[in-house]
Design a protein around this motif. Structure first.
Motif, short mmCIF file in Angstrom:
data_model
loop_
_atom_site.label_atom_id
_atom_site.label_comp_id
_atom_site.label_asym_id
_atom_site.label_seq_id
_atom_site.Cartn_x
_atom_site.Cartn_y
_atom_site.Cartn_z
N ILE A 58 -4.46 12.56 24.23
CA ILE A 58 -4.53 11.31 23.49
C ILE A 58 -4.54 11.60 21.99
CG2 ILE A 58 -6.11 9.42 22.87
CD1 ILE A 58 -6.99 9.44 25.84
N HIS A 59 -3.77 10.82 21.25
CA HIS A 59 -3.83 10.84 19.79
C HIS A 59 -4.49 9.52 19.38
CE1 HIS A 59 -1.58 11.13 15.67
NE2 HIS A 59 -2.88 11.33 15.56
N ASP A 60 -5.76 9.61 19.03
CA ASP A 60 -6.57 8.44 18.67
C ASP A 60 -6.69 8.38 17.15
OD1 ASP A 60 -8.21 6.25 18.84
OD2 ASP A 60 -9.92 7.33 19.69
N GLN A 61 -6.46 7.20 16.56
CA GLN A 61 -6.44 7.07 15.11
C GLN A 61 -7.25 5.86 14.64
OE1 GLN A 61 -2.28 7.40 13.55
NE2 GLN A 61 -1.78 7.73 15.70
N ASP A 62 -8.01 6.07 13.57
CA ASP A 62 -8.67 4.98 12.84
C ASP A 62 -8.23 5.12 11.39
OD1 ASP A 62 -10.58 3.55 14.76
OD2 ASP A 62 -11.08 5.66 15.11
N ASN A 63 -7.23 4.32 11.00
CA ASN A 63 -6.55 4.51 9.73
C ASN A 63 -6.94 3.46 8.69
OD1 ASN A 63 -5.15 6.64 10.97
ND2 ASN A 63 -3.51 5.27 11.66
N VAL A 64 -6.80 3.85 7.43
CA VAL A 64 -7.11 2.96 6.31
C VAL A 64 -5.87 2.84 5.42
CG1 VAL A 64 -8.64 2.48 4.37
CG2 VAL A 64 -9.51 3.73 6.36
N LYS A 65 -5.43 1.62 5.16
CA LYS A 65 -4.29 1.38 4.29
C LYS A 65 -4.79 1.19 2.86
CE LYS A 65 -1.67 -0.62 8.10
NZ LYS A 65 -0.91 -1.77 8.66
N ILE A 66 -4.28 2.04 1.96
CA ILE A 66 -4.81 2.12 0.59
C ILE A 66 -3.69 1.97 -0.43
CG2 ILE A 66 -5.86 3.71 -1.09
CD1 ILE A 66 -7.34 4.99 1.30
N GLN A 67 -3.97 1.21 -1.49
CA GLN A 67 -3.09 1.18 -2.65
C GLN A 67 -3.71 2.09 -3.71
OE1 GLN A 67 -0.02 -0.16 -3.17
NE2 GLN A 67 -0.05 0.83 -5.17
N ARG A 68 -3.03 3.21 -4.02
CA ARG A 68 -3.55 4.18 -4.98
C ARG A 68 -2.82 4.01 -6.31
NH1 ARG A 68 -4.27 9.74 -2.40
NH2 ARG A 68 -6.13 8.62 -1.68
N GLY A 69 -3.57 3.77 -7.36
CA GLY A 69 -2.97 3.54 -8.66
C GLY A 69 -2.66 4.81 -9.41
N ALA A 70 -2.00 4.66 -10.57
CA ALA A 70 -1.64 5.81 -11.40
C ALA A 70 -2.89 6.54 -11.90
CB ALA A 70 -0.79 5.35 -12.58
N ASP A 71 -4.01 5.81 -11.99
CA ASP A 71 -5.26 6.41 -12.44
C ASP A 71 -6.04 7.07 -11.31
OD1 ASP A 71 -5.96 4.16 -11.04
OD2 ASP A 71 -7.20 3.26 -12.61
N GLY A 72 -5.45 7.06 -10.11
CA GLY A 72 -6.10 7.66 -8.95
C GLY A 72 -7.09 6.75 -8.25
N LYS A 73 -7.26 5.54 -8.77
CA LYS A 73 -8.19 4.60 -8.16
C LYS A 73 -7.60 4.01 -6.88
CE LYS A 73 -10.88 0.41 -9.09
NZ LYS A 73 -11.20 -0.66 -10.07
N ASP A 74 -8.41 3.97 -5.82
CA ASP A 74 -7.97 3.44 -4.53
C ASP A 74 -8.47 2.02 -4.31
OD1 ASP A 74 -6.76 5.84 -4.00
OD2 ASP A 74 -8.27 6.56 -2.60
N VAL A 75 -7.57 1.17 -3.84
CA VAL A 75 -7.94 -0.19 -3.45
C VAL A 75 -7.69 -0.33 -1.96
CG1 VAL A 75 -7.45 -2.64 -3.74
CG2 VAL A 75 -7.38 -1.12 -5.73
N TYR B 79 0.85 -1.19 0.00
CA TYR B 79 0.00 0.00 0.00
C TYR B 79 0.88 1.23 0.00
CZ TYR B 79 0.54 1.05 5.07
OH TYR B 79 1.03 1.39 6.31
N ASN B 80 0.36 2.36 -0.50
CA ASN B 80 1.18 3.56 -0.64
C ASN B 80 0.53 4.82 -0.06
OD1 ASN B 80 -0.78 3.86 -2.58
ND2 ASN B 80 0.63 4.09 -4.32
N VAL B 81 -0.65 4.67 0.54
CA VAL B 81 -1.33 5.80 1.19
C VAL B 81 -1.95 5.31 2.50
CG1 VAL B 81 -3.22 7.48 1.04
CG2 VAL B 81 -1.84 6.98 -0.99
N LEU B 82 -1.75 6.07 3.54
CA LEU B 82 -2.43 5.80 4.81
C LEU B 82 -3.43 6.94 5.04
CD1 LEU B 82 -2.48 3.89 7.30
CD2 LEU B 82 -1.08 5.60 8.48
N GLN B 83 -4.70 6.62 4.91
CA GLN B 83 -5.73 7.63 5.20
C GLN B 83 -5.92 7.65 6.72
OE1 GLN B 83 -10.21 7.18 4.64
NE2 GLN B 83 -9.67 8.43 2.86
N ARG B 84 -5.63 8.82 7.29
CA ARG B 84 -5.60 8.93 8.75
C ARG B 84 -6.84 9.66 9.26
NH1 ARG B 84 0.50 8.89 10.38
NH2 ARG B 84 -0.45 8.98 12.42
#
Length: 300
Positions: free
Chosen positions: A195-212, A178-183
């Motif tokens: 407190i620093h509370d986080q619910d993060n999403v690990k995303i693979q973002r393609g050259a076309d901008g599509k997120d997986v 993955y190459n993007v962490l949505q925080r």
């Protein structure tokens, strides 16, 4: 009658201004209360897997502790700068992350992917009363930033924002799927610190901008306030090195002021920027740090 209406309107306007000022003062109090010496507990764990490959391996659960000094570097009515310093021992200090807070800012560098940031501007009415939190790497290069309103209600004081970021340092050497962490970041002031509370999403973002979507993770960092004397080593380090790091911040400020997209190299001649800067002596000149940072900025 007309004069009474005008008087009432003026009174309501004045009350509105006073309420805004009082709210801003409460915001500033909350932000600055994050300064000082803290015993920190860092916790991260993957919660849900979305990757479909059978050999997928989640990152190991992380539980770590540390002693951290948060130095108030800049304090103006519309901007607050705080430098984190990790104190491994009295003589081993690691310059850690930095957080800047700016009031009603509408200029942001939004992370895209692969060490690149897009410059965006927001309508001024969209950020009215809000604070932008900018988070910087240990070398003061950008990491992530977002804008939101500090909330003070029912005895709670917190700020929440969702924004994209690069991989955290704890994942750089163990993950390439993955190459993007949505925080989803929440900073909350509590009785014994913050407190620093986080619910993060690990995303693979393609050259076309599509997120997986790859996975989700939970982060929970608890900063418990302790006596400032425990962070004497970090405070001594900062007194010795703050002039050099101000030069570094100033150089980055000129880069950000260009108001255009930014692409950075992870390594130059096999070395990361943070290692190159950490190798410098406190007496390094601004010309030296400027030239070093320039090497890592990709030319458009």
């Amino acid at each position: 009658m007309k004069s009474r209406i005008l008087l009432s309107a003026s009174l309501l306007f004045a009350l509105g201004i006073n309420a805004q000022d009082a709210k801003k003062k409460e915001d500033i109090k909350a932000i600055k209360s994050m300064c000082g010496c803290y015993e920190v507990e860092f916790n991260f764990a993957e919660t849900f897997k979305y990757a479909t490959n059978a050999d997928y391996k989640p990152s190991p659960t992380k539980h770590e502790t540390g002693l951290e000094w948060v130095e108030l570097v800049e304090d103006t009515p519309n901007k607050i700068v705080m430098q984190h310093l990790l104190q491994v021992s009295d003589t081993m200090i690691v310059k850690h992350w930095r957080q800047d807070w700016e009031f009603e800012n509408n200029r942001l560098y939004v992370y895209n992917k692969d060490n690149s940031w897009k410059y965006v501007t927001l309508p001024k009415d969209q950020v009215k009363g809000q604070w932008t939190q900018r988070v910087f790497q240990v070398d003061d290069s950008p990491r992530y930033e977002g804008t939101a309103t500090w909330v003070h209600v029912d005895g709670r004081h917190y700020w929440n924002n969702v924004t994209d970021a690069p991989l955290p340092r704890r994942e750089h050497t163990i993950r390439n799927d993955y190459n993007v962490l949505q925080r989803n970041n929440t900073h909350e002031i509590v009785k014994d610190g913050w407190i620093h509370d986080q619910d993060n999403v690990k995303i693979q973002r393609g050259a076309d901008g599509k997120d997986v979507l790859v996975a989700k993770e939970k982060g929970f960092d608890h900063y418990r306030k302790v006596d400032d004397s425990k962070c004497a080593g970090a405070r001594k380090y900062w007194a010795t090195n703050k002039a050099m790091w101000k030069n570094v911040r100033d150089k980055w400020a000129t880069v950000f002021a260009q108001n255009k997209n930014l692409d950075l190299s992870l390594k130059v001649e096999g070395q990361t920027l943070f290692m190159a800067l950490f190798d410098l002596k406190p007496t390094a000149t601004k010309a030296e740090t400027d030239a070093l940072i320039e090497k890592y900025i990709k030319k458009s």
